[in-house]
Design a protein around this motif. Structure first.
Motif, PDB file in Angstrom:
ATOM      1  N   LEU A 229       0.830  -1.212   0.000  1.00 48.77           N
ATOM      2  CA  LEU A 229       0.000   0.000   0.000  1.00 48.77           C
ATOM      3  C   LEU A 229       0.861   1.257   0.000  1.00 48.77           C
ATOM      4  O   LEU A 229       0.526   2.262  -0.662  1.00 48.77           O
ATOM      5  CB  LEU A 229      -0.929   0.002   1.213  1.00 48.77           C
ATOM      6  N   PHE A 230       1.973   1.217   0.710  1.00 48.86           N
ATOM      7  CA  PHE A 230       2.885   2.359   0.723  1.00 48.86           C
ATOM      8  C   PHE A 230       3.483   2.579  -0.667  1.00 48.86           C
ATOM      9  O   PHE A 230       3.591   3.726  -1.136  1.00 48.86           O
ATOM     10  CB  PHE A 230       3.998   2.125   1.749  1.00 48.86           C
ATOM     11  N   ALA A 231       3.855   1.478  -1.336  1.00 47.83           N
ATOM     12  CA  ALA A 231       4.407   1.592  -2.686  1.00 47.83           C
ATOM     13  C   ALA A 231       3.355   2.110  -3.663  1.00 47.83           C
ATOM     14  O   ALA A 231       3.661   2.925  -4.541  1.00 47.83           O
ATOM     15  CB  ALA A 231       4.946   0.243  -3.152  1.00 47.83           C
ATOM     16  N   LEU A 232       2.098   1.659  -3.508  1.00 45.66           N
ATOM     17  CA  LEU A 232       1.032   2.088  -4.412  1.00 45.66           C
ATOM     18  C   LEU A 232       0.665   3.555  -4.189  1.00 45.66           C
ATOM     19  O   LEU A 232       0.163   4.217  -5.109  1.00 45.66           O
ATOM     20  CB  LEU A 232      -0.206   1.207  -4.221  1.00 45.66           C
ATOM     21  N   SER A 233       0.895   4.065  -2.982  1.00 53.62           N
ATOM     22  CA  SER A 233       0.601   5.482  -2.721  1.00 53.62           C
ATOM     23  C   SER A 233       1.486   6.408  -3.560  1.00 53.62           C
ATOM     24  O   SER A 233       1.150   7.573  -3.770  1.00 53.62           O
ATOM     25  CB  SER A 233       0.791   5.794  -1.231  1.00 53.62           C
ATOM     26  N   LYS A 234       2.601   5.876  -4.036  1.00 51.70           N
ATOM     27  CA  LYS A 234       3.510   6.672  -4.865  1.00 51.70           C
ATOM     28  C   LYS A 234       3.147   6.621  -6.353  1.00 51.70           C
ATOM     29  O   LYS A 234       3.706   7.364  -7.153  1.00 51.70           O
ATOM     30  CB  LYS A 234       4.952   6.193  -4.678  1.00 51.70           C
TER      31      LYS A 234
END
Length: 320
Positions: A229-234
């Motif tokens: 989810l952190f990677a997708l937020s970028k």
């Protein structure tokens, strides 16, 4: 002299029964419908997982790290269904709740071994999704067929050793209190609690296995999805985020089908007073349903498998 007398008295008091009585399935209301459901579950699980195994083995395009994981999960599901449900059906068909001592230990080993493989495989599949989304450029360098095969070989060996150790230590217990197991199979917890000698090692292994195969896998899976989810937020576009998330849907459904029933049972057991029959039925469903659901989830949610099935039916229609 005192030590000799003590050892003799200990030998006399040690009891190893010839058989155990599986008491968890007696007295269930509407048992006929319960066993009919189990039978349907078993047939779907065996056919579904066999089909997934054959599809992956036959189609070269599916010989990839992800599908090595799917193959292992289907194999674990197939093994667990065969280790658990036929023994439960025997109780209904032949009105036989008895199982010999050695057969009981074998039943415990195979049920727990394939269950641990289910949990471990879902962690490996979570790792696969983590690398694919968080490190996409390095995915093919990190996640290879050789690496995944070695990982699963190590997991199979480690789980076999852990389960074999857990089961073998049952032999040190003396069952002078009872030989009636309050469960629907030769369950480790109800068995070691029946012992009238020291069962502290068995208690420790029960807690260790719960941590290794329930708590730790859940923590690792949750951490992997936090990173995802952190990677997708970028990712700048919603289309890109949804496309990446869609690759995780199948895995999340598998995780939910395996872990949610177990967690619900633990939650209800600690907050409410369930009747013994309700606890047995809910526990048996938590073991029996995932092997049935998993192949359905993969067939319906995996484009590669659906494409292969379409091609197979097209080729057959051309031949006819």
């Amino acid at each position: 002299m005192n030590s000799i007398n003590t050892s003799v008295s200990l030998n006399i008091s040690f009891v190893r029964p010839e058989y155990f009585f599986i008491n968890g399935l007696t007295g269930i209301s509407y048992s006929r419908y319960f066993y009919m459901f189990l039978f349907c579950t078993y047939i779907i699980a065996v056919i579904g997982n066999s089909a997934v195994l054959l599809l992956i083995a036959a189609e070269r395009s599916l010989h990839s790290p992800k599908y090595i994981g799917v193959f292992n999960l289907a194999l674990a599901d197939f093994g667990e269904a065969n280790a658990l449900i036929p023994n439960m059906m025997k109780t209904f068909l032949f009105d036989s709740n008895y199982i010999s001592y050695n057969a009981c230990l074998a039943n415990m080993f195979f049920v727990f071994f394939f269950t641990t493989m289910q949990c471990s495989t879902l962690v490996v599949l979570a790792y696969d999704r983590f690398i694919a989304i968080c490190l996409p450029l390095r995915y093919h360098a990190i996640v290879t067929n050789t690496v995944i095969s070695l990982v699963f070989s190590a997991i199979w060996a480690f789980n076999a050793i852990m389960v074999a150790l857990t089961v073998s230590l049952i032999n040190r217990l003396s069952f002078c209190k009872s030989n009636v197991i309050q469960s629907f199979f030769c369950d480790h917890g109800p068995m070691y609690k029946m012992a009238c000698n020291d069962n502290s090692i068995n208690f420790f292994l029960a807690k260790l296995n719960t941590s290794l195969y329930l708590i730790v896998p859940l923590i690792l899976i949750v951490l992997s999805y936090i990173c995802i989810l952190f990677a997708l937020s970028k990712v700048t576009t919603w289309e890109g985020r949804l496309k990446a998330l869609k690759t995780c849907v199948t895995h999340l459904l598998l995780v939910g089908s395996l872990f949610l029933p177990i967690l619900c049972i633990y939650l209800f057991a600690s907050t409410t007073t369930l009747s013994p029959n309700a606890r047995v039925i809910s526990s048996s469903f938590s073991y029996a349903i995932p092997p049935m659901i998993n192949p359905i989830i993969y067939v319906l949610n995996t484009a590669e498998i659906k494409d292969f099935i379409r091609k197979m039916f097209k080729n057959r229609s051309r031949l006819t």
